[in-house]
Write a protein that holds these residues in place. Structure first.
Motif, PDB file in Angstrom:
ATOM      1  N   VAL A 129       0.842  -1.426  -0.008  1.00  0.00           N
ATOM      2  CA  VAL A 129      -0.079   0.046   0.074  1.00  0.00           C
ATOM      3  C   VAL A 129       0.806   1.336  -0.141  1.00  0.00           C
ATOM      4  CG1 VAL A 129      -1.755   1.483   1.241  1.00  0.00           C
ATOM      5  CG2 VAL A 129      -1.618  -1.329   1.370  1.00  0.00           C
ATOM      6  N   ARG A 130       0.613   2.123  -0.867  1.00  0.00           N
ATOM      7  CA  ARG A 130       1.133   3.491  -0.750  1.00  0.00           C
ATOM      8  C   ARG A 130       0.434   4.380   0.312  1.00  0.00           C
ATOM      9  NH1 ARG A 130       1.028   5.386  -6.735  1.00  0.00           N
ATOM     10  NH2 ARG A 130      -0.871   5.323  -6.136  1.00  0.00           N
ATOM     11  N   THR A 131       1.060   5.082   1.101  1.00  0.00           N
ATOM     12  CA  THR A 131       0.584   5.804   2.320  1.00  0.00           C
ATOM     13  C   THR A 131       0.077   7.101   1.886  1.00  0.00           C
ATOM     14  OG1 THR A 131       2.619   6.480   3.031  1.00  0.00           O
ATOM     15  CG2 THR A 131       1.722   4.459   4.085  1.00  0.00           C
ATOM     16  N   ALA A 132       0.532   7.740   0.505  1.00  0.00           N
ATOM     17  CA  ALA A 132       0.371   8.991   0.145  1.00  0.00           C
ATOM     18  C   ALA A 132      -0.202   9.127  -1.331  1.00  0.00           C
ATOM     19  CB  ALA A 132       1.306  10.122   0.359  1.00  0.00           C
ATOM     20  N   MET A 133      -1.284   9.572  -1.533  1.00  0.00           N
ATOM     21  CA  MET A 133      -2.047   9.457  -2.945  1.00  0.00           C
ATOM     22  C   MET A 133      -2.618  10.879  -3.183  1.00  0.00           C
ATOM     23  SD  MET A 133      -3.690   5.638  -3.084  1.00  0.00           S
ATOM     24  CE  MET A 133      -3.636   5.369  -4.643  1.00  0.00           C
ATOM     25  N   GLN A 134      -2.517  11.176  -4.525  1.00  0.00           N
ATOM     26  CA  GLN A 134      -3.339  12.299  -5.018  1.00  0.00           C
ATOM     27  C   GLN A 134      -4.789  12.070  -5.472  1.00  0.00           C
ATOM     28  OE1 GLN A 134      -0.894  14.663  -7.855  1.00  0.00           O
ATOM     29  NE2 GLN A 134      -2.967  14.977  -9.133  1.00  0.00           N
ATOM     30  N   GLY A 135      -5.435  13.039  -5.178  1.00  0.00           N
ATOM     31  CA  GLY A 135      -6.808  12.800  -5.505  1.00  0.00           C
ATOM     32  C   GLY A 135      -7.493  14.261  -5.848  1.00  0.00           C
ATOM     33  N   THR A 136      -8.879  14.314  -5.960  1.00  0.00           N
ATOM     34  CA  THR A 136      -9.617  15.340  -6.248  1.00  0.00           C
ATOM     35  C   THR A 136     -10.630  15.523  -5.203  1.00  0.00           C
ATOM     36  OG1 THR A 136      -9.173  15.288  -8.494  1.00  0.00           O
ATOM     37  CG2 THR A 136     -10.935  16.731  -7.972  1.00  0.00           C
ATOM     38  N   ILE A 137     -10.725  16.716  -4.507  1.00  0.00           N
ATOM     39  CA  ILE A 137     -11.941  17.209  -3.485  1.00  0.00           C
ATOM     40  C   ILE A 137     -13.325  16.962  -4.344  1.00  0.00           C
ATOM     41  CG2 ILE A 137     -13.006  18.693  -1.894  1.00  0.00           C
ATOM     42  CD1 ILE A 137     -10.478  17.701  -0.687  1.00  0.00           C
ATOM     43  N   GLN A 138     -14.298  16.388  -3.739  1.00  0.00           N
ATOM     44  CA  GLN A 138     -15.596  16.167  -4.406  1.00  0.00           C
ATOM     45  C   GLN A 138     -16.691  17.194  -3.596  1.00  0.00           C
ATOM     46  OE1 GLN A 138     -16.284  14.331  -7.243  1.00  0.00           O
ATOM     47  NE2 GLN A 138     -14.228  14.582  -7.065  1.00  0.00           N
ATOM     48  N   ASP A 139     -16.670  16.790  -2.241  1.00  0.00           N
ATOM     49  CA  ASP A 139     -17.896  17.629  -1.240  1.00  0.00           C
ATOM     50  C   ASP A 139     -16.935  17.964  -0.118  1.00  0.00           C
ATOM     51  OD1 ASP A 139     -19.981  17.325  -3.084  1.00  0.00           O
ATOM     52  OD2 ASP A 139     -20.223  15.245  -2.446  1.00  0.00           O
ATOM     53  N   VAL A 140     -17.282  19.101   0.325  1.00  0.00           N
ATOM     54  CA  VAL A 140     -16.702  19.741   1.889  1.00  0.00           C
ATOM     55  C   VAL A 140     -17.791  19.902   2.659  1.00  0.00           C
ATOM     56  CG1 VAL A 140     -15.180  21.525   2.550  1.00  0.00           C
ATOM     57  CG2 VAL A 140     -14.794  20.839   0.187  1.00  0.00           C
ATOM     58  N   TYR A 141     -17.556  19.611   4.009  1.00  0.00           N
ATOM     59  CA  TYR A 141     -18.322  19.645   5.118  1.00  0.00           C
ATOM     60  C   TYR A 141     -17.715  20.554   5.905  1.00  0.00           C
ATOM     61  CZ  TYR A 141     -20.357  15.789   2.439  1.00  0.00           C
ATOM     62  OH  TYR A 141     -20.953  15.170   1.498  1.00  0.00           O
ATOM     63  N   ASP A 142     -18.070  20.606   7.063  1.00  0.00           N
ATOM     64  CA  ASP A 142     -17.368  21.633   8.345  1.00  0.00           C
ATOM     65  C   ASP A 142     -15.876  21.108   8.589  1.00  0.00           C
ATOM     66  OD1 ASP A 142     -19.801  23.077   8.581  1.00  0.00           O
ATOM     67  OD2 ASP A 142     -20.573  21.963  10.132  1.00  0.00           O
ATOM     68  N   THR A 143     -15.675  19.943   8.837  1.00  0.00           N
ATOM     69  CA  THR A 143     -14.487  19.649   8.935  1.00  0.00           C
ATOM     70  C   THR A 143     -14.031  18.375   8.253  1.00  0.00           C
ATOM     71  OG1 THR A 143     -15.327  18.101  11.068  1.00  0.00           O
ATOM     72  CG2 THR A 143     -14.598  20.278  11.567  1.00  0.00           C
ATOM     73  N   THR A 144     -14.616  17.760   7.316  1.00  0.00           N
ATOM     74  CA  THR A 144     -14.369  16.753   6.512  1.00  0.00           C
ATOM     75  C   THR A 144     -14.307  16.885   5.195  1.00  0.00           C
ATOM     76  OG1 THR A 144     -16.442  15.756   6.700  1.00  0.00           O
ATOM     77  CG2 THR A 144     -14.807  15.101   8.430  1.00  0.00           C
ATOM     78  N   ALA A 145     -14.140  16.258   4.268  1.00  0.00           N
ATOM     79  CA  ALA A 145     -14.459  16.186   2.780  1.00  0.00           C
ATOM     80  C   ALA A 145     -14.417  14.753   2.214  1.00  0.00           C
ATOM     81  CB  ALA A 145     -13.384  16.871   2.047  1.00  0.00           C
ATOM     82  N   THR A 146     -15.100  14.619   1.151  1.00  0.00           N
ATOM     83  CA  THR A 146     -15.009  13.369   0.110  1.00  0.00           C
ATOM     84  C   THR A 146     -14.354  13.742  -0.823  1.00  0.00           C
ATOM     85  OG1 THR A 146     -17.147  13.955  -1.114  1.00  0.00           O
ATOM     86  CG2 THR A 146     -17.540  12.630   1.045  1.00  0.00           C
ATOM     87  N   PHE A 147     -13.394  12.590  -1.465  1.00  0.00           N
ATOM     88  CA  PHE A 147     -12.661  12.984  -2.468  1.00  0.00           C
ATOM     89  C   PHE A 147     -12.449  11.551  -3.280  1.00  0.00           C
ATOM     90  CE2 PHE A 147     -10.448  11.051   1.097  1.00  0.00           C
ATOM     91  CZ  PHE A 147      -9.706   9.899   0.882  1.00  0.00           C
ATOM     92  N   VAL A 148     -12.027  11.706  -4.666  1.00  0.00           N
ATOM     93  CA  VAL A 148     -11.642  10.450  -5.545  1.00  0.00           C
ATOM     94  C   VAL A 148     -10.306  10.562  -5.651  1.00  0.00           C
ATOM     95  CG1 VAL A 148     -13.724  10.648  -6.566  1.00  0.00           C
ATOM     96  CG2 VAL A 148     -12.048  11.920  -7.546  1.00  0.00           C
ATOM     97  N   LEU A 149      -9.738   9.396  -5.706  1.00  0.00           N
ATOM     98  CA  LEU A 149      -8.093   8.981  -5.941  1.00  0.00           C
ATOM     99  C   LEU A 149      -8.177   8.815  -7.356  1.00  0.00           C
ATOM    100  CD1 LEU A 149      -7.278   6.901  -2.930  1.00  0.00           C
ATOM    101  CD2 LEU A 149      -6.829   9.203  -3.094  1.00  0.00           C
ATOM    102  N   ASP A 150      -6.942   9.614  -7.899  1.00  0.00           N
ATOM    103  CA  ASP A 150      -6.319   9.437  -9.267  1.00  0.00           C
ATOM    104  C   ASP A 150      -6.166   7.986  -9.808  1.00  0.00           C
ATOM    105  OD1 ASP A 150      -6.819  12.064  -9.273  1.00  0.00           O
ATOM    106  OD2 ASP A 150      -4.666  12.518  -9.738  1.00  0.00           O
ATOM    107  N   ASP A 151      -5.675   7.123  -9.062  1.00  0.00           N
ATOM    108  CA  ASP A 151      -5.493   5.806  -9.169  1.00  0.00           C
ATOM    109  C   ASP A 151      -6.624   5.108  -9.205  1.00  0.00           C
ATOM    110  OD1 ASP A 151      -2.770   6.470  -9.623  1.00  0.00           O
ATOM    111  OD2 ASP A 151      -2.183   5.848  -7.833  1.00  0.00           O
TER     112      ASP A 151
END
Length: 91
Positions: A23-45
């Protein structure tokens, strides 16, 4: 002598699975939805159809926005316990 690829070798019992998860521990992605203290995202890979989160994001004085490029670190095994550690507007 025929060629057997690593996956077929594993299925045929001629190869042992890795002892440690790969497993790689760091990955690049794109933010989808943002909430008060959290966000959802998709990973490029993983492709745009698989959403992760919600995950907490670092407090650096600004909030991520939908569409921002992000760096995600996983502190669990596999893709467990994501943390969004940085983000930027795409250029």
């Amino acid at each position: 002598m025929s060629h057997i690829d690593p996956f077929n070798e594993l299925l045929a019992g001629k190869r042992q699975p890795p002892a440690q998860p790969q497993v790689r521990t760091a990955m690049q992605g794109t933010i989808q939805d943002v909430y008060d203290t959290t966000a959802t995202f998709v990973l490029d890979d993983y492709g745009k159809d698989h959403r992760f989160g919600p995950a907490p994001f670092s407090d650096n004085g600004s909030f991520p926005q939908s569409g921002d490029i992000c760096l995600v670190v996983f502190s669990g095994s596999g893709v467990d316990k994501p943390w969004i550690v940085g983000w930027a507007r795409p250029s």
